[in-house]
Enzyme design. Structure first.
Site, PDB file in Angstrom:
ATOM      1  N   SER A 116       5.858 -31.289  48.970  1.00  0.00           N
ATOM      2  CA  SER A 116       4.563 -31.481  48.308  1.00  0.00           C
ATOM      3  C   SER A 116       3.662 -30.274  48.556  1.00  0.00           C
ATOM      4  O   SER A 116       2.619 -30.123  47.913  1.00  0.00           O
ATOM      5  CB  SER A 116       3.878 -32.771  48.789  1.00  0.00           C
ATOM      6  OG  SER A 116       3.849 -32.814  50.201  1.00  0.00           O
TER       7      SER A 116
ATOM      8  N   ASP B 166      11.374 -30.793  54.495  1.00  0.00           N
ATOM      9  CA  ASP B 166      12.088 -31.100  53.245  1.00  0.00           C
ATOM     10  C   ASP B 166      13.019 -29.969  52.843  1.00  0.00           C
ATOM     11  O   ASP B 166      12.619 -28.795  52.835  1.00  0.00           O
ATOM     12  CB  ASP B 166      11.075 -31.280  52.104  1.00  0.00           C
ATOM     13  CG  ASP B 166      10.723 -32.730  51.858  1.00  0.00           C
ATOM     14  OD1 ASP B 166      11.575 -33.604  52.135  1.00  0.00           O
ATOM     15  OD2 ASP B 166       9.609 -32.996  51.373  1.00  0.00           O
TER      16      ASP B 166
ATOM     17  N   GLU C  14      16.397 -35.767  49.292  1.00  0.00           N
ATOM     18  CA  GLU C  14      16.229 -36.876  48.355  1.00  0.00           C
ATOM     19  C   GLU C  14      17.592 -37.296  47.795  1.00  0.00           C
ATOM     20  O   GLU C  14      18.457 -36.447  47.568  1.00  0.00           O
ATOM     21  CB  GLU C  14      15.300 -36.450  47.198  1.00  0.00           C
ATOM     22  CG  GLU C  14      13.895 -36.124  47.669  1.00  0.00           C
ATOM     23  CD  GLU C  14      12.948 -35.758  46.520  1.00  0.00           C
ATOM     24  OE1 GLU C  14      13.349 -35.825  45.330  1.00  0.00           O
ATOM     25  OE2 GLU C  14      11.799 -35.388  46.822  1.00  0.00           O
TER      26      GLU C  14
ATOM     27  N   GLU D   5       9.644 -44.363  48.663  1.00  0.00           N
ATOM     28  CA  GLU D   5       8.410 -43.992  47.968  1.00  0.00           C
ATOM     29  C   GLU D   5       8.212 -44.840  46.720  1.00  0.00           C
ATOM     30  O   GLU D   5       9.114 -44.953  45.872  1.00  0.00           O
ATOM     31  CB  GLU D   5       8.459 -42.492  47.593  1.00  0.00           C
ATOM     32  CG  GLU D   5       7.207 -42.021  46.879  1.00  0.00           C
ATOM     33  CD  GLU D   5       7.067 -40.496  46.820  1.00  0.00           C
ATOM     34  OE1 GLU D   5       7.884 -39.770  47.433  1.00  0.00           O
ATOM     35  OE2 GLU D   5       6.124 -40.040  46.145  1.00  0.00           O
TER      36      GLU D   5
HETATM   37  O1  KIV Z   1       6.863 -33.951  50.125  1.00  0.00           O
HETATM   38  C1  KIV Z   1       6.261 -34.945  50.567  1.00  0.00           C
HETATM   39  O2  KIV Z   1       5.070 -34.910  50.884  1.00  0.00           O
HETATM   40  C2  KIV Z   1       7.011 -36.193  50.692  1.00  0.00           C
HETATM   41  C3  KIV Z   1       6.253 -37.432  51.040  1.00  0.00           C
HETATM   42  C4  KIV Z   1       5.521 -37.915  49.852  1.00  0.00           C
HETATM   43  C5  KIV Z   1       7.114 -38.481  51.620  1.00  0.00           C
HETATM   44  O3  KIV Z   1       8.191 -36.204  50.502  1.00  0.00           O
END
Ligand code: KIV
Length: 273
Positions: A54, A92, A124, A191
């Site tokens: 994000s 991530d 994911e 989510e």
């Molecule tokens: O990238 C992010 O902020 C996320 C959260 C919304 C869990 O994956």
């Protein structure tokens, strides 16, 4: 003179989270992408910091999470790691850095761990990423799963609406959750799915389930820091609770500074050499 010994900070590990689930203690998780805010969040005793993709939206102003690169994620993760003394830091894997094959997924994970010093990675997807999950874990890297609304697939979904409302998709999510646990994931993010389904997943799995827009029946909650602090005022889905209105506070402070400069009020005698 007696010297008070400094108590070493007890770091949160993947095992800490497992124990928290076992004793019914909720897990707190927030995103962070830079040194200064990560330091505040860690000093406040958050359990998990997610260097989320994000960052693509929040830090770089992109419409989706797709454009952020592995190098950019490593830059953000390194800045966060330098600030954190206690929290578990999860990073991530960005879009395009793991979907090709499990070797690519492993290489990307190793780069994140080696170059940033992070503690775990998140990716994911369900059944389709099982081979990658197993390969990454076999190299000693803890993996967090992410099901439900998976923003890297936004162009497949076509909308950011609630996922797994229909039985077929809900059944697939239940299957995927079990597959990810069996593959060795240490935790799972859900989510934007119905609260009842999320509760069912949390009760079915022994690993912690952390929700965002997934109700209160899960083992912990995660929010995007800039949203819950009200820095980003344009995003207000139903699941988001805004704890501060920093957009207004920061804007007011900046306006006051401009006005002081124009009025020749800043700097005053005490603010110069
Ligand atoms: O990238 C992010 O902020 C996320 C959260 C919304 C869990 O994956």
């Amino acid at each position: 003179m007696s010297v008070t010994p400094i108590k070493p900070v007890k770091r949160v590990t993947v095992h800490t989270l497992e124990e928290m689930k076992q004793r019914g203690e909720k897990i707190s998780m927030l995103t962070a992408y830079d040194f200064s805010l990560a330091k505040i969040v860690d000093d406040a005793n958050i359990d998990v910091i997610l260097v989320g993709d994000s960052a693509s939206n929040v830090m770089a102003g992109h419409e989706t999470t797709l454009p952020i690169t592995l190098d950019q994620m490593i830059y953000h993760a390194s800045s966060v790691i330098r600030a954190v003394k206690r929290a578990l830091v999860v990073v991530d894997l960005p879009f395009g850095s793991y979907q090709g094959n499990s070797k690519e997924a492993l290489n990307s994970s190793i780069r994140i761990m080696k170059e940033s010093g992070a503690h775990a990675i998140k990716l994911e997807g369900g059944e389709e990423v099982t081979e990658s999950v197993k390969r990454i874990i076999s190299a000693g890297v803890p993996v967090m799963g992410h099901l439900g609304l998976t923003p890297q697939s936004i162009y497949k979904f076509g909308t950011y609406a609630v996922r797994a409302v229909e039985k077929e998709e809900a059944d697939k999510l239940l299957r995927d959750a079990k597959i990810l646990e069996d593959a060795g994931c240490f935790a799972l993010v859900l989510e934007k799915i119905p609260a009842e389904l999320a509760t069912q997943v949390a009760q079915m799995l022994t690993i912690p389930v952390i929700g965002i827009g997934a109700g209160s029946g899960v083992d912990g909650q995660v929010l995007v820091l800039h949203d819950m602090l009200g820095i980003n005022k344009d995003f207000s889905p139903r699941f988001m609770r805004r704890y501060l209105n920093l957009y207004e506070e920061i804007k007011t402070g900046v306006e006051q500074y401009i006005s002081d400069v124009k009025a020749k009020d800043f700097p005053n005698e005490g603010e110069q050499y």
